[in-house]
Design a protein around this motif. Sequence first.
Motif, PDB file in Angstrom:
ATOM      1  N   LEU A 246      69.678  51.318  -5.663  1.00 21.93           N
ATOM      2  CA  LEU A 246      69.197  50.679  -4.436  1.00 21.93           C
ATOM      3  C   LEU A 246      69.046  49.188  -4.694  1.00 21.93           C
ATOM      4  O   LEU A 246      68.638  48.783  -5.787  1.00 21.93           O
ATOM      5  N   GLU A 247      69.313  48.403  -3.671  1.00 29.12           N
ATOM      6  CA  GLU A 247      69.166  46.941  -3.794  1.00 29.12           C
ATOM      7  C   GLU A 247      67.723  46.509  -3.641  1.00 29.12           C
ATOM      8  O   GLU A 247      67.317  45.476  -4.152  1.00 29.12           O
ATOM      9  N   ARG A 248      66.996  47.253  -2.847  1.00 32.44           N
ATOM     10  CA  ARG A 248      65.626  46.840  -2.489  1.00 32.44           C
ATOM     11  C   ARG A 248      64.789  48.075  -2.202  1.00 32.44           C
ATOM     12  O   ARG A 248      65.333  49.169  -2.047  1.00 32.44           O
ATOM     13  N   THR A 249      63.472  47.888  -2.094  1.00 33.60           N
ATOM     14  CA  THR A 249      62.592  48.996  -1.721  1.00 33.60           C
ATOM     15  C   THR A 249      63.032  49.567  -0.381  1.00 33.60           C
ATOM     16  O   THR A 249      63.250  48.822   0.586  1.00 33.60           O
ATOM     17  N   THR A 250      63.171  50.882  -0.356  1.00 31.98           N
ATOM     18  CA  THR A 250      63.621  51.552   0.863  1.00 31.98           C
ATOM     19  C   THR A 250      62.626  52.641   1.220  1.00 31.98           C
ATOM     20  O   THR A 250      62.341  53.522   0.406  1.00 31.98           O
ATOM     21  N   ARG A 251      62.084  52.505   2.413  1.00 35.64           N
ATOM     22  CA  ARG A 251      61.165  53.515   2.920  1.00 35.64           C
ATOM     23  C   ARG A 251      61.926  54.364   3.920  1.00 35.64           C
ATOM     24  O   ARG A 251      62.873  53.908   4.542  1.00 35.64           O
ATOM     25  N   GLY A 252      61.488  55.582   4.100  1.00 41.30           N
ATOM     26  CA  GLY A 252      62.165  56.422   5.076  1.00 41.30           C
ATOM     27  C   GLY A 252      61.178  57.258   5.846  1.00 41.30           C
ATOM     28  O   GLY A 252      60.087  57.571   5.353  1.00 41.30           O
ATOM     29  N   VAL A 253      61.576  57.593   7.087  1.00 44.59           N
ATOM     30  CA  VAL A 253      60.835  58.584   7.856  1.00 44.59           C
ATOM     31  C   VAL A 253      61.789  59.753   8.024  1.00 44.59           C
ATOM     32  O   VAL A 253      62.900  59.593   8.567  1.00 44.59           O
ATOM     33  N   VAL A 254      61.387  60.899   7.493  1.00 44.34           N
ATOM     34  CA  VAL A 254      62.254  62.083   7.498  1.00 44.34           C
ATOM     35  C   VAL A 254      61.505  63.210   8.198  1.00 44.34           C
ATOM     36  O   VAL A 254      60.527  63.734   7.673  1.00 44.34           O
ATOM     37  N   ARG A 255      61.963  63.531   9.399  1.00 44.94           N
ATOM     38  CA  ARG A 255      61.298  64.557  10.230  1.00 44.94           C
ATOM     39  C   ARG A 255      59.803  64.300  10.285  1.00 44.94           C
ATOM     40  O   ARG A 255      58.975  65.184  10.086  1.00 44.94           O
ATOM     41  N   GLY A 256      59.450  63.048  10.471  1.00 40.35           N
ATOM     42  CA  GLY A 256      58.041  62.682  10.673  1.00 40.35           C
ATOM     43  C   GLY A 256      57.270  62.410   9.402  1.00 40.35           C
ATOM     44  O   GLY A 256      56.150  61.929   9.454  1.00 40.35           O
ATOM     45  N   SER A 257      57.841  62.712   8.232  1.00 37.58           N
ATOM     46  CA  SER A 257      57.062  62.406   7.023  1.00 37.58           C
ATOM     47  C   SER A 257      57.667  61.212   6.299  1.00 37.58           C
ATOM     48  O   SER A 257      58.864  60.950   6.361  1.00 37.58           O
ATOM     49  N   SER A 258      56.769  60.475   5.623  1.00 33.70           N
ATOM     50  CA  SER A 258      57.169  59.195   5.023  1.00 33.70           C
ATOM     51  C   SER A 258      57.513  59.358   3.565  1.00 33.70           C
ATOM     52  O   SER A 258      56.884  60.147   2.856  1.00 33.70           O
ATOM     53  N   ILE A 259      58.484  58.586   3.126  1.00 38.86           N
ATOM     54  CA  ILE A 259      58.835  58.560   1.710  1.00 38.86           C
ATOM     55  C   ILE A 259      59.239  57.133   1.359  1.00 38.86           C
ATOM     56  O   ILE A 259      59.648  56.371   2.244  1.00 38.86           O
ATOM     57  N   TYR A 260      59.065  56.758   0.103  1.00 37.14           N
ATOM     58  CA  TYR A 260      59.558  55.443  -0.313  1.00 37.14           C
ATOM     59  C   TYR A 260      60.180  55.522  -1.686  1.00 37.14           C
ATOM     60  O   TYR A 260      59.833  56.393  -2.504  1.00 37.14           O
ATOM     61  N   LEU A 261      61.137  54.627  -1.893  1.00 33.05           N
ATOM     62  CA  LEU A 261      61.833  54.552  -3.181  1.00 33.05           C
ATOM     63  C   LEU A 261      61.846  53.093  -3.597  1.00 33.05           C
ATOM     64  O   LEU A 261      62.327  52.222  -2.847  1.00 33.05           O
ATOM     65  N   VAL A 262      61.298  52.826  -4.777  1.00 33.06           N
ATOM     66  CA  VAL A 262      61.145  51.439  -5.231  1.00 33.06           C
ATOM     67  C   VAL A 262      61.985  51.244  -6.495  1.00 33.06           C
ATOM     68  O   VAL A 262      61.684  51.839  -7.536  1.00 33.06           O
ATOM     69  N   PRO A 263      63.067  50.444  -6.399  1.00 37.05           N
ATOM     70  CA  PRO A 263      63.906  50.222  -7.588  1.00 37.05           C
ATOM     71  C   PRO A 263      63.385  49.077  -8.442  1.00 37.05           C
ATOM     72  O   PRO A 263      62.825  48.110  -7.935  1.00 37.05           O
ATOM     73  N   ARG A 264      63.539  49.234  -9.756  1.00 34.61           N
ATOM     74  CA  ARG A 264      63.193  48.150 -10.678  1.00 34.61           C
ATOM     75  C   ARG A 264      64.478  47.612 -11.300  1.00 34.61           C
ATOM     76  O   ARG A 264      65.478  48.334 -11.397  1.00 34.61           O
ATOM     77  N   GLU A 265      64.388  46.404 -11.827  1.00 37.44           N
ATOM     78  CA  GLU A 265      65.585  45.782 -12.407  1.00 37.44           C
ATOM     79  C   GLU A 265      66.109  46.555 -13.619  1.00 37.44           C
ATOM     80  O   GLU A 265      67.297  46.505 -13.919  1.00 37.44           O
ATOM     81  N   ASP A 266      65.220  47.286 -14.313  1.00 34.44           N
ATOM     82  CA  ASP A 266      65.671  48.011 -15.511  1.00 34.44           C
ATOM     83  C   ASP A 266      66.265  49.379 -15.192  1.00 34.44           C
ATOM     84  O   ASP A 266      66.548  50.161 -16.101  1.00 34.44           O
ATOM     85  N   GLY A 267      66.460  49.700 -13.912  1.00 32.16           N
ATOM     86  CA  GLY A 267      67.102  50.964 -13.541  1.00 32.16           C
ATOM     87  C   GLY A 267      66.119  52.053 -13.137  1.00 32.16           C
ATOM     88  O   GLY A 267      66.532  53.118 -12.655  1.00 32.16           O
ATOM     89  N   GLU A 268      64.818  51.792 -13.305  1.00 32.23           N
ATOM     90  CA  GLU A 268      63.841  52.802 -12.873  1.00 32.23           C
ATOM     91  C   GLU A 268      63.806  52.855 -11.344  1.00 32.23           C
ATOM     92  O   GLU A 268      63.932  51.825 -10.672  1.00 32.23           O
ATOM     93  N   LEU A 269      63.636  54.060 -10.820  1.00 29.28           N
ATOM     94  CA  LEU A 269      63.474  54.249  -9.378  1.00 29.28           C
ATOM     95  C   LEU A 269      62.224  55.095  -9.170  1.00 29.28           C
ATOM     96  O   LEU A 269      62.170  56.244  -9.625  1.00 29.28           O
ATOM     97  N   VAL A 270      61.236  54.529  -8.514  1.00 33.41           N
ATOM     98  CA  VAL A 270      59.962  55.235  -8.309  1.00 33.41           C
ATOM     99  C   VAL A 270      59.978  55.842  -6.912  1.00 33.41           C
ATOM    100  O   VAL A 270      60.260  55.137  -5.926  1.00 33.41           O
ATOM    101  N   VAL A 271      59.696  57.119  -6.823  1.00 31.18           N
ATOM    102  CA  VAL A 271      59.746  57.836  -5.543  1.00 31.18           C
ATOM    103  C   VAL A 271      58.343  58.349  -5.218  1.00 31.18           C
ATOM    104  O   VAL A 271      57.732  59.066  -6.009  1.00 31.18           O
ATOM    105  N   GLY A 272      57.823  57.944  -4.087  1.00 29.64           N
ATOM    106  CA  GLY A 272      56.480  58.385  -3.739  1.00 29.64           C
ATOM    107  C   GLY A 272      56.332  58.555  -2.244  1.00 29.64           C
ATOM    108  O   GLY A 272      57.224  58.228  -1.490  1.00 29.64           O
TER     109      GLY A 272
END
Length: 382
Positions: A246-272
């Motif tokens: 991912l290029e940037r933090t991406t939040r999503g609304v999926v069937r009414g529930s929220s999710i976010y994915l936060v990429p770091r420069e070292d390749g880590e992707l945090v999903v919460g």
Amino acid sequence: MPTPDGPGDLLVVGAGVIGLATAWRVAARGATVTVADPAPGSGACHVAAGMLTPVSEVTYGEEPLLRLGLASRDRYPAFVAELEEVSGRRTGYRGDGVLQVAFDSDDLAFLEELRRFQQSLGLTVEALSGRECRRLEPMLAPSVRGGLLAAEDGSIDPRRLTAALLAAVEKEGVRIVRRRATHLLVEHDRAAGVRLEDGEELRADMVLLAAGAWSSDLQGLPEGVVPQVRPVKGQVLRLRSKIPFLERTTRGVVRGSSIYLVPREDGELVVGATQEEMGFDTTVTAGGLWQLLRDARELLPGVTELEFTEVSAGLRPGSPDNAPVLGASALPGLFLATGHFRNGVLLTPITADVMAEILVDGTVPPEAAPFTADRFAGEARA
Ligand code: GLY
């Protein structure tokens, strides 16, 4: 308590980002500062993804919190520049925008409503078609219906932020005591310090309670002095990608529930993250992980190819109105910087600045006025 000779001694209970950043700012103003925490940086800030999203996460009825969040987000570049210089450590700060996308037409209607609300508050967001979202983030599913870009929101790596703050406070001469504060000491009707788990007493002119979800736990707090702070569990998982996902933090609304994915420069992707009112429970559950992975895969099918590295659960500190509690308590000498709920990382720079002004100068800056503890007068309890 400020004295004619300068600021008094400060004892901070809690070495999360709020406690450490405030200790740093206050020590820089000449106070002698001690921080007590059995495991600095191991609380909510160890689990947090680190989104800086006052615009993307604006909520109805929370306009004062929005203003505080915007002010803190706007302090981040200077705060990080100074911290990185002093500590010699990187923080992973990024101010390159946050994309929010909709999975189905109901989710798109929700984002459309959100955009109207954001624009009514004078916030700048750009509405994007599904194709425009995929141009920004090519890994998004073809089914993504559309989205919003908040170009000034961003992210930071809270683990790096904590490490940098620890290095900075140590350079400023702050003493870190790696033991639990169990009791507040009250003498002559004012806070006088704390007793540690091994019985040692640490004395100070001012005590700052910045213990996150544990802020109501200190024994000896007089009735009604600290608003109830409750733990709100969040389960988070960490993935790793060898190539940018991912290029940037991406939040999503999926069937009414929220999710976010936060990429770091070292390749880590945090999903919460889940949001669960479960008391002091930090169990990672199959259902929590399933919810995160299910929604992440709906938006970004390639997520299932990434390496799984970690799963954790943290406890957000929620005040009775979910807004932070900043400033003096009803007990002289006892100050509060807690209750930051979903916004602890975002609100770190402004909390540190306003708390330094309150603790060193004895004045409440206008930014802090809506968040003082006396708003709970009559309902607060220890
Ligand atoms: N700030 C995001 C969360 O608390 O999950």
